[in-house]
Design a protein around this motif. Sequence first.
Motif, PDB file in Angstrom:
ATOM      1  N   GLU A   1       0.996  16.651 -12.568  1.00  0.00           N
ATOM      2  CA  GLU A   1       2.187  17.496 -12.746  1.00  0.00           C
ATOM      3  C   GLU A   1       3.410  16.685 -13.153  1.00  0.00           C
ATOM      4  O   GLU A   1       4.342  17.212 -13.732  1.00  0.00           O
ATOM      5  N   ARG A   2       3.450  15.398 -12.815  1.00  0.00           N
ATOM      6  CA  ARG A   2       4.652  14.596 -13.058  1.00  0.00           C
ATOM      7  C   ARG A   2       4.522  13.579 -14.179  1.00  0.00           C
ATOM      8  O   ARG A   2       5.514  13.195 -14.774  1.00  0.00           O
ATOM      9  N   ILE A   3       3.327  13.119 -14.449  1.00  0.00           N
ATOM     10  CA  ILE A   3       3.146  12.004 -15.381  1.00  0.00           C
ATOM     11  C   ILE A   3       3.716  12.292 -16.768  1.00  0.00           C
ATOM     12  O   ILE A   3       4.244  11.405 -17.431  1.00  0.00           O
ATOM     13  N   GLY A   4       3.675  13.543 -17.211  1.00  0.00           N
ATOM     14  CA  GLY A   4       4.175  13.900 -18.531  1.00  0.00           C
ATOM     15  C   GLY A   4       5.679  13.884 -18.660  1.00  0.00           C
ATOM     16  O   GLY A   4       6.219  13.958 -19.761  1.00  0.00           O
ATOM     17  N   ARG A   5       6.396  13.750 -17.559  1.00  0.00           N
ATOM     18  CA  ARG A   5       7.864  13.742 -17.585  1.00  0.00           C
ATOM     19  C   ARG A   5       8.437  12.394 -17.997  1.00  0.00           C
ATOM     20  O   ARG A   5       9.636  12.283 -18.223  1.00  0.00           O
ATOM     21  N   PHE A   6       7.599  11.377 -18.039  1.00  0.00           N
ATOM     22  CA  PHE A   6       8.094  10.024 -18.239  1.00  0.00           C
ATOM     23  C   PHE A   6       7.808   9.518 -19.649  1.00  0.00           C
ATOM     24  O   PHE A   6       6.812   9.863 -20.259  1.00  0.00           O
ATOM     25  N   SER A   7       8.727   8.678 -20.126  1.00  0.00           N
ATOM     26  CA  SER A   7       8.549   8.041 -21.417  1.00  0.00           C
ATOM     27  C   SER A   7       9.025   6.597 -21.295  1.00  0.00           C
ATOM     28  O   SER A   7      10.174   6.376 -20.902  1.00  0.00           O
ATOM     29  N   PRO A   8       8.177   5.629 -21.591  1.00  0.00           N
ATOM     30  CA  PRO A   8       6.791   5.812 -21.992  1.00  0.00           C
ATOM     31  C   PRO A   8       5.955   6.378 -20.850  1.00  0.00           C
ATOM     32  O   PRO A   8       6.294   6.227 -19.685  1.00  0.00           O
TER      33      PRO A   8
ATOM     34  N   ALA B   1       0.837  -1.211   0.000  1.00  0.00           N
ATOM     35  CA  ALA B   1       0.000   0.000   0.000  1.00  0.00           C
ATOM     36  C   ALA B   1       0.870   1.258   0.000  1.00  0.00           C
ATOM     37  O   ALA B   1       0.571   2.233  -0.690  1.00  0.00           O
ATOM     38  N   ARG B   2       1.942   1.249   0.754  1.00  0.00           N
ATOM     39  CA  ARG B   2       2.843   2.404   0.808  1.00  0.00           C
ATOM     40  C   ARG B   2       3.549   2.592  -0.532  1.00  0.00           C
ATOM     41  O   ARG B   2       3.723   3.711  -1.011  1.00  0.00           O
ATOM     42  N   LEU B   3       3.966   1.489  -1.164  1.00  0.00           N
ATOM     43  CA  LEU B   3       4.617   1.582  -2.470  1.00  0.00           C
ATOM     44  C   LEU B   3       3.683   2.184  -3.513  1.00  0.00           C
ATOM     45  O   LEU B   3       4.100   3.007  -4.332  1.00  0.00           O
ATOM     46  N   ILE B   4       2.428   1.798  -3.478  1.00  0.00           N
ATOM     47  CA  ILE B   4       1.451   2.377  -4.406  1.00  0.00           C
ATOM     48  C   ILE B   4       1.270   3.861  -4.110  1.00  0.00           C
ATOM     49  O   ILE B   4       1.166   4.675  -5.023  1.00  0.00           O
ATOM     50  N   GLY B   5       1.293   4.234  -2.837  1.00  0.00           N
ATOM     51  CA  GLY B   5       1.223   5.650  -2.470  1.00  0.00           C
ATOM     52  C   GLY B   5       2.401   6.430  -3.028  1.00  0.00           C
ATOM     53  O   GLY B   5       2.237   7.544  -3.539  1.00  0.00           O
ATOM     54  N   VAL B   6       3.588   5.859  -2.947  1.00  0.00           N
ATOM     55  CA  VAL B   6       4.782   6.502  -3.507  1.00  0.00           C
ATOM     56  C   VAL B   6       4.624   6.651  -5.016  1.00  0.00           C
ATOM     57  O   VAL B   6       4.888   7.713  -5.583  1.00  0.00           O
ATOM     58  N   LEU B   7       4.184   5.593  -5.678  1.00  0.00           N
ATOM     59  CA  LEU B   7       3.969   5.651  -7.124  1.00  0.00           C
ATOM     60  C   LEU B   7       2.980   6.746  -7.492  1.00  0.00           C
ATOM     61  O   LEU B   7       3.229   7.547  -8.400  1.00  0.00           O
ATOM     62  N   ARG B   8       1.881   6.798  -6.790  1.00  0.00           N
ATOM     63  CA  ARG B   8       0.845   7.781  -7.108  1.00  0.00           C
ATOM     64  C   ARG B   8       1.331   9.208  -6.882  1.00  0.00           C
ATOM     65  O   ARG B   8       1.007  10.103  -7.666  1.00  0.00           O
TER      66      ARG B   8
ATOM     67  N   HIS C   1      -6.549   3.834 -15.127  1.00  0.00           N
ATOM     68  CA  HIS C   1      -6.315   2.476 -14.648  1.00  0.00           C
ATOM     69  C   HIS C   1      -7.102   2.317 -13.352  1.00  0.00           C
ATOM     70  O   HIS C   1      -7.475   3.298 -12.730  1.00  0.00           O
ATOM     71  N   ASP C   2      -7.390   1.069 -12.987  1.00  0.00           N
ATOM     72  CA  ASP C   2      -8.253   0.875 -11.829  1.00  0.00           C
ATOM     73  C   ASP C   2      -7.728  -0.129 -10.801  1.00  0.00           C
ATOM     74  O   ASP C   2      -8.381  -0.399  -9.813  1.00  0.00           O
ATOM     75  N   ALA C   3      -6.537  -0.688 -11.032  1.00  0.00           N
ATOM     76  CA  ALA C   3      -5.991  -1.647 -10.073  1.00  0.00           C
ATOM     77  C   ALA C   3      -4.475  -1.694 -10.198  1.00  0.00           C
ATOM     78  O   ALA C   3      -3.909  -1.314 -11.235  1.00  0.00           O
ATOM     79  N   TYR C   4      -3.837  -2.170  -9.130  1.00  0.00           N
ATOM     80  CA  TYR C   4      -2.383  -2.302  -9.077  1.00  0.00           C
ATOM     81  C   TYR C   4      -2.027  -3.692  -8.571  1.00  0.00           C
ATOM     82  O   TYR C   4      -2.771  -4.286  -7.802  1.00  0.00           O
ATOM     83  N   MET C   5      -0.853  -4.188  -8.981  1.00  0.00           N
ATOM     84  CA  MET C   5      -0.290  -5.382  -8.390  1.00  0.00           C
ATOM     85  C   MET C   5       1.193  -5.114  -8.180  1.00  0.00           C
ATOM     86  O   MET C   5       1.888  -4.666  -9.101  1.00  0.00           O
TER      87      MET C   5
END
Length: 86
Positions: free
Chosen positions: A39-46, A25-32, A52-56
Amino acid sequence: MGTNKIPLLTLPTTDYVQMVGMSNARLIGVLRSAVLTPERIGRFSPRPPEEHDAYMVRHRSDCIEIHLYSEGAEVFHIRFVEAQEY
């Protein structure tokens, strides 16, 4: 279907050792907060999908992988690895 068609983003991080001890849960929090915010998602490629609706989370010997799913199908995965010293 081969997993090689699913986009992969590898992120070296200096916080990797700390991340290994975190709960999923903490790792997903860090990812989010560090990757998936508008503000950050556009900095990454791909670029990770905004929809999306779930994580593993998978802890591997050399990385931490977080797989993103939409409607039950994997659409993206992110691999956190330890940053290499130069």
